[in-house]
Design a protein around this motif. Sequence first.
Motif, PDB file in Angstrom:
ATOM      1  N   LEU A 181      -9.746  -3.288   2.223  1.00 13.41           N
ATOM      2  CA  LEU A 181      -8.719  -2.264   2.375  1.00 13.41           C
ATOM      3  C   LEU A 181      -8.533  -1.960   3.860  1.00 13.41           C
ATOM      4  CD1 LEU A 181      -6.875  -0.133   0.874  1.00 13.41           C
ATOM      5  CD2 LEU A 181      -8.745   1.489   1.280  1.00 13.41           C
ATOM      6  N   HIS A 182      -7.300  -2.037   4.328  1.00 10.87           N
ATOM      7  CA  HIS A 182      -6.981  -1.715   5.714  1.00 10.87           C
ATOM      8  C   HIS A 182      -6.425  -0.294   5.789  1.00 10.87           C
ATOM      9  CE1 HIS A 182      -7.177  -5.968   7.212  1.00 10.87           C
ATOM     10  NE2 HIS A 182      -7.053  -6.186   5.913  1.00 10.87           N
ATOM     11  N   CYS A 183      -6.668   0.363   6.898  1.00  6.05           N
ATOM     12  CA  CYS A 183      -6.081   1.689   7.111  1.00  6.05           C
ATOM     13  C   CYS A 183      -5.535   1.765   8.530  1.00  6.05           C
ATOM     14  CB  CYS A 183      -7.087   2.803   6.846  1.00  6.05           C
ATOM     15  SG  CYS A 183      -8.348   2.968   8.106  1.00  6.05           S
TER      16      CYS A 183
ATOM     17  N   LYS B 274     -10.797  -1.432   8.763  1.00  3.79           N
ATOM     18  CA  LYS B 274     -10.801  -1.983   7.410  1.00  3.79           C
ATOM     19  C   LYS B 274     -12.149  -1.713   6.751  1.00  3.79           C
ATOM     20  CE  LYS B 274     -11.873  -6.674   9.044  1.00  3.79           C
ATOM     21  NZ  LYS B 274     -11.397  -8.083   9.046  1.00  3.79           N
TER      22      LYS B 274
ATOM     23  N   GLY C 278       0.824  -1.197   0.000  1.00  8.45           N
ATOM     24  CA  GLY C 278       0.000   0.000   0.000  1.00  8.45           C
ATOM     25  C   GLY C 278       0.858   1.245   0.000  1.00  8.45           C
TER      26      GLY C 278
ATOM     27  N   VAL D 129      -6.895   6.437  -5.597  1.00  6.19           N
ATOM     28  CA  VAL D 129      -7.258   7.212  -4.410  1.00  6.19           C
ATOM     29  C   VAL D 129      -7.449   8.666  -4.812  1.00  6.19           C
ATOM     30  CG1 VAL D 129      -6.527   7.946  -2.104  1.00  6.19           C
ATOM     31  CG2 VAL D 129      -5.909   5.663  -2.939  1.00  6.19           C
TER      32      VAL D 129
ATOM     33  N   ILE E 233      -2.817   3.235   4.024  1.00  6.07           N
ATOM     34  CA  ILE E 233      -3.818   2.322   3.479  1.00  6.07           C
ATOM     35  C   ILE E 233      -3.077   1.174   2.804  1.00  6.07           C
ATOM     36  CG2 ILE E 233      -5.686   3.995   3.197  1.00  6.07           C
ATOM     37  CD1 ILE E 233      -4.845   4.351   0.296  1.00  6.07           C
TER      38      ILE E 233
END
Length: 310
Positions: free
Chosen positions: A231-233, A254, A201, A303, A290
């Motif tokens: 998607l993880h943040c 996520k 990411g 993005v 992300i």
Amino acid sequence: MQVRNRHWLVLFLIFFGIPFFFWGGPGYHAARSFKAAWDLGHILFFGCFSWLVFQYYQTREELRCTLRLFLGIFILVLVLGIGVEFMQLGITGRHPDPYDVLRNQLGCLVAYVFFCCRKEKYLTLLRTTVLLMLLLAAWPLCRALIDELIAREQFPVLADFETPFELARWREGRQLAFDRTLARHGRKSMRVQLSTAMYSGTALFYFPHDWRGYRWLSLSVYNPEPEPVTLHCRIHDRWHNKSGQAFSDRFHDKFILRPGWNDLRISLEAVRLAPAGREMDMQYIESFGIFVIRRAKPMVLHVDYVYLSN
């Protein structure tokens, strides 16, 4: 007397500068402009060092500012510069940088063509060339200052990808590119190339850090895949390193990205309360990342329009 004073001043600058090769300087999350300005210190230090050596040999007529003398000092600077970089291998937080060696050599060139050489046949051409090299070396600092000014003016928008240097605010720059074919807001988005690595990411590193007074962090992410993508943040503050970057000491969430554009929103109240046993320092948020986890095949995300709001 003035010349002697000048010699002592340059000698003082050299001895004053030596410790900074091994101590101090910008940290990992320091501003880009500070990092770029620090790098230019190599040119100043080795320019002063070379000038002092040139001046020492001014008393020897047979070596006065000859090409042979220049080559000798140029090689001396090269050896010293490489030695300094190797010595940094054993110092925590220091890493050898081949570009520092090039900056050292540029400092030597500056000392020779601007302050020591007087009779070279092509002196004007040499000075013009070295001046262009100086401008090229100073470009990262200029670019950083320009984008930092733009970022302050854009805030609370953190990235909209409409200005030329915004990609440099994000880490993993080789995976990033502007894309004019897809945009949720404005004319461009950021294309993120993701790999099959365990974590793949990017992270927003350079931005105004004081997020107090805002309730939401919003961003838009485009998923070109026909199936949903997780998607993880993550978000952390400047104190996160003191915990050893523990998972429990940062914000993590996520999202399930449907095919097409997804407008995501993160509660900054949840971010503030995320670390175990303390509150997030909303005055100094250090990074927003992300990423995806262990994809079976490479993929791309877009993005756009990352901003804070109430």
